[in-house]
Design a protein around this motif. Sequence first.
Motif, PDB file in Angstrom:
ATOM      1  N   VAL A 106     -16.371 -38.360 -15.615  1.00 15.26           N
ATOM      2  CA  VAL A 106     -15.769 -37.699 -14.561  1.00 15.26           C
ATOM      3  C   VAL A 106     -16.463 -36.234 -14.069  1.00 15.26           C
ATOM      4  CG1 VAL A 106     -13.546 -36.414 -14.284  1.00 15.26           C
ATOM      5  CG2 VAL A 106     -13.457 -38.576 -15.270  1.00 15.26           C
ATOM      6  N   ARG A 107     -17.073 -35.579 -14.925  1.00 12.54           N
ATOM      7  CA  ARG A 107     -17.872 -34.381 -14.596  1.00 12.54           C
ATOM      8  C   ARG A 107     -19.183 -34.829 -13.861  1.00 12.54           C
ATOM      9  NH1 ARG A 107     -16.456 -33.436 -20.095  1.00 12.54           N
ATOM     10  NH2 ARG A 107     -18.740 -33.255 -20.945  1.00 12.54           N
ATOM     11  N   ASN A 108     -19.671 -35.945 -13.947  1.00 18.22           N
ATOM     12  CA  ASN A 108     -20.684 -36.244 -13.252  1.00 18.22           C
ATOM     13  C   ASN A 108     -20.392 -36.477 -11.767  1.00 18.22           C
ATOM     14  OD1 ASN A 108     -22.538 -36.285 -15.439  1.00 18.22           O
ATOM     15  ND2 ASN A 108     -22.341 -38.584 -15.708  1.00 18.22           N
ATOM     16  N   ARG A 109     -19.208 -36.872 -11.335  1.00 20.62           N
ATOM     17  CA  ARG A 109     -18.928 -36.994  -9.929  1.00 20.62           C
ATOM     18  C   ARG A 109     -18.182 -36.127  -9.374  1.00 20.62           C
ATOM     19  NH1 ARG A 109     -21.293 -40.047  -6.658  1.00 20.62           N
ATOM     20  NH2 ARG A 109     -18.998 -40.491  -5.435  1.00 20.62           N
ATOM     21  N   GLY A 110     -17.094 -35.678 -10.134  1.00 16.92           N
ATOM     22  CA  GLY A 110     -15.903 -34.708  -9.715  1.00 16.92           C
ATOM     23  C   GLY A 110     -16.876 -33.439  -9.233  1.00 16.92           C
ATOM     24  N   THR A 111     -16.263 -32.705  -8.183  1.00 16.34           N
ATOM     25  CA  THR A 111     -16.663 -31.446  -7.437  1.00 16.34           C
ATOM     26  C   THR A 111     -15.772 -30.260  -7.665  1.00 16.34           C
ATOM     27  OG1 THR A 111     -15.949 -31.900  -5.436  1.00 16.34           O
ATOM     28  CG2 THR A 111     -18.068 -32.900  -6.011  1.00 16.34           C
ATOM     29  N   ILE A 112     -16.237 -28.963  -7.840  1.00 17.25           N
ATOM     30  CA  ILE A 112     -15.282 -27.778  -7.841  1.00 17.25           C
ATOM     31  C   ILE A 112     -14.503 -27.759  -6.414  1.00 17.25           C
ATOM     32  CG2 ILE A 112     -17.173 -26.303  -6.939  1.00 17.25           C
ATOM     33  CD1 ILE A 112     -16.104 -24.166  -8.674  1.00 17.25           C
ATOM     34  N   GLY A 113     -15.120 -28.079  -5.521  1.00 21.80           N
ATOM     35  CA  GLY A 113     -14.321 -27.768  -4.193  1.00 21.80           C
ATOM     36  C   GLY A 113     -13.302 -29.007  -4.095  1.00 21.80           C
ATOM     37  N   GLY A 114     -13.557 -30.150  -4.724  1.00 23.24           N
ATOM     38  CA  GLY A 114     -12.532 -31.280  -4.509  1.00 23.24           C
ATOM     39  C   GLY A 114     -11.394 -30.952  -5.490  1.00 23.24           C
ATOM     40  N   SER A 115     -11.745 -30.528  -6.665  1.00 24.69           N
ATOM     41  CA  SER A 115     -10.638 -30.197  -7.612  1.00 24.69           C
ATOM     42  C   SER A 115      -9.728 -28.960  -6.844  1.00 24.69           C
ATOM     43  CB  SER A 115     -11.350 -29.524  -8.847  1.00 24.69           C
ATOM     44  OG  SER A 115     -10.374 -28.990  -9.809  1.00 24.69           O
ATOM     45  N   ILE A 116     -10.166 -28.082  -6.430  1.00 21.78           N
ATOM     46  CA  ILE A 116      -9.359 -26.909  -5.714  1.00 21.78           C
ATOM     47  C   ILE A 116      -8.874 -27.459  -4.737  1.00 21.78           C
ATOM     48  CG2 ILE A 116      -9.462 -24.857  -4.703  1.00 21.78           C
ATOM     49  CD1 ILE A 116     -12.015 -23.922  -6.396  1.00 21.78           C
ATOM     50  N   PHE A 152      -4.169 -19.338  -1.355  1.00 22.98           N
ATOM     51  CA  PHE A 152      -4.613 -20.764  -1.159  1.00 22.98           C
ATOM     52  C   PHE A 152      -3.576 -21.740  -1.518  1.00 22.98           C
ATOM     53  CE2 PHE A 152      -7.043 -24.736  -1.933  1.00 22.98           C
ATOM     54  CZ  PHE A 152      -7.595 -25.034  -0.945  1.00 22.98           C
ATOM     55  N   MET A 153      -3.248 -22.021  -2.934  1.00 24.51           N
ATOM     56  CA  MET A 153      -2.546 -22.999  -3.324  1.00 24.51           C
ATOM     57  C   MET A 153      -0.936 -22.546  -3.174  1.00 24.51           C
ATOM     58  SD  MET A 153      -2.584 -24.349  -7.229  1.00 24.51           S
ATOM     59  CE  MET A 153      -1.208 -25.867  -7.814  1.00 24.51           C
ATOM     60  N   LEU A 154      -0.283 -23.270  -2.570  1.00 23.03           N
ATOM     61  CA  LEU A 154       1.170 -23.221  -1.906  1.00 23.03           C
ATOM     62  C   LEU A 154       2.084 -23.727  -3.403  1.00 23.03           C
ATOM     63  CD1 LEU A 154       1.030 -23.884   1.806  1.00 23.03           C
ATOM     64  CD2 LEU A 154       1.054 -21.664   0.401  1.00 23.03           C
TER      65      LEU A 154
END
Length: 280
Positions: A106-116, A152-154
């Motif tokens: 998962v860490r190989n593909r997942g991005t910090i921006g996508g997670s947020i 940002f997160m509602l």
Amino acid sequence: MKAARFEYERASSLSKALEVLSNNGLDTKVMAGSQSLGPMLNLRLARPDSVIDISTLRELKKVTQEGALLKIGSGLTHAEIEDGIVDLLKGHPWQYVASSIAYRSVRNRGTIGGSIAHADPAADWVLASTAMNAEIEIASAKGMRRVPINEFMLGAYTTVLAEQEIITAIIIPAMNDQSRWGYFKFCRKIGEFADASCAAYFDPENKTANISVGALDGAPRSLSGLAKIIAKDGWYSISRDIISEHVSLNLPELDELDQKLFTTVISRCLDRAFKIERQA
């Protein structure tokens, strides 16, 4: 199940991706690492008309220092942060945060921006960013804007991000000799989502003292009262009973068992934040 039919396009640049989002008039989803969107597509929880893939954009993988701030490109994968392949993040405490996310695949593909952008209440980067008073840089065809993470997160899976916008960077304070950082989460087994999590960031130089807890029903919650006491009197002055009191005050909706769990998670997070002082 398999995803419903959709049009797919791989963006050649950020400007091209923003152009597609603003002009095609379709329900378009942005794909980065696809560790959240992919399963949603396969389960048909998401049925977009089209998908624009930004995973190969090198311009979203840059990390720069702007004075006392670090600007982290949203396209960096968890593994790239974990491995310290960018000099400015080598030895940074966020390497540990990245290493504790799910599994290596998962860490190989997942991005910090996508997670947020996905804004899962149990997500590591949402919590870590909140503790560090991060700003989220967002781009659209109309220009750029920055939003404080606490605006940002509602709610669960809900953000201020518009359909035509893409997260381009996360801006956080650079660490210094006085900075203290701690992170701890409780998972029933490695790789699962956290049942309780805590991030703490103290920086006397910037007069910052934050303790944030995650894995709740919505956005992370801050224990500002407890953080102020620790900043003033030190971690040694705090007992477990005092932490428990602040948990009860700030998280009254939790049952007795969960309040004890969060009390423990916060205590262990703070132990990690101040471990250098405790070993002296």
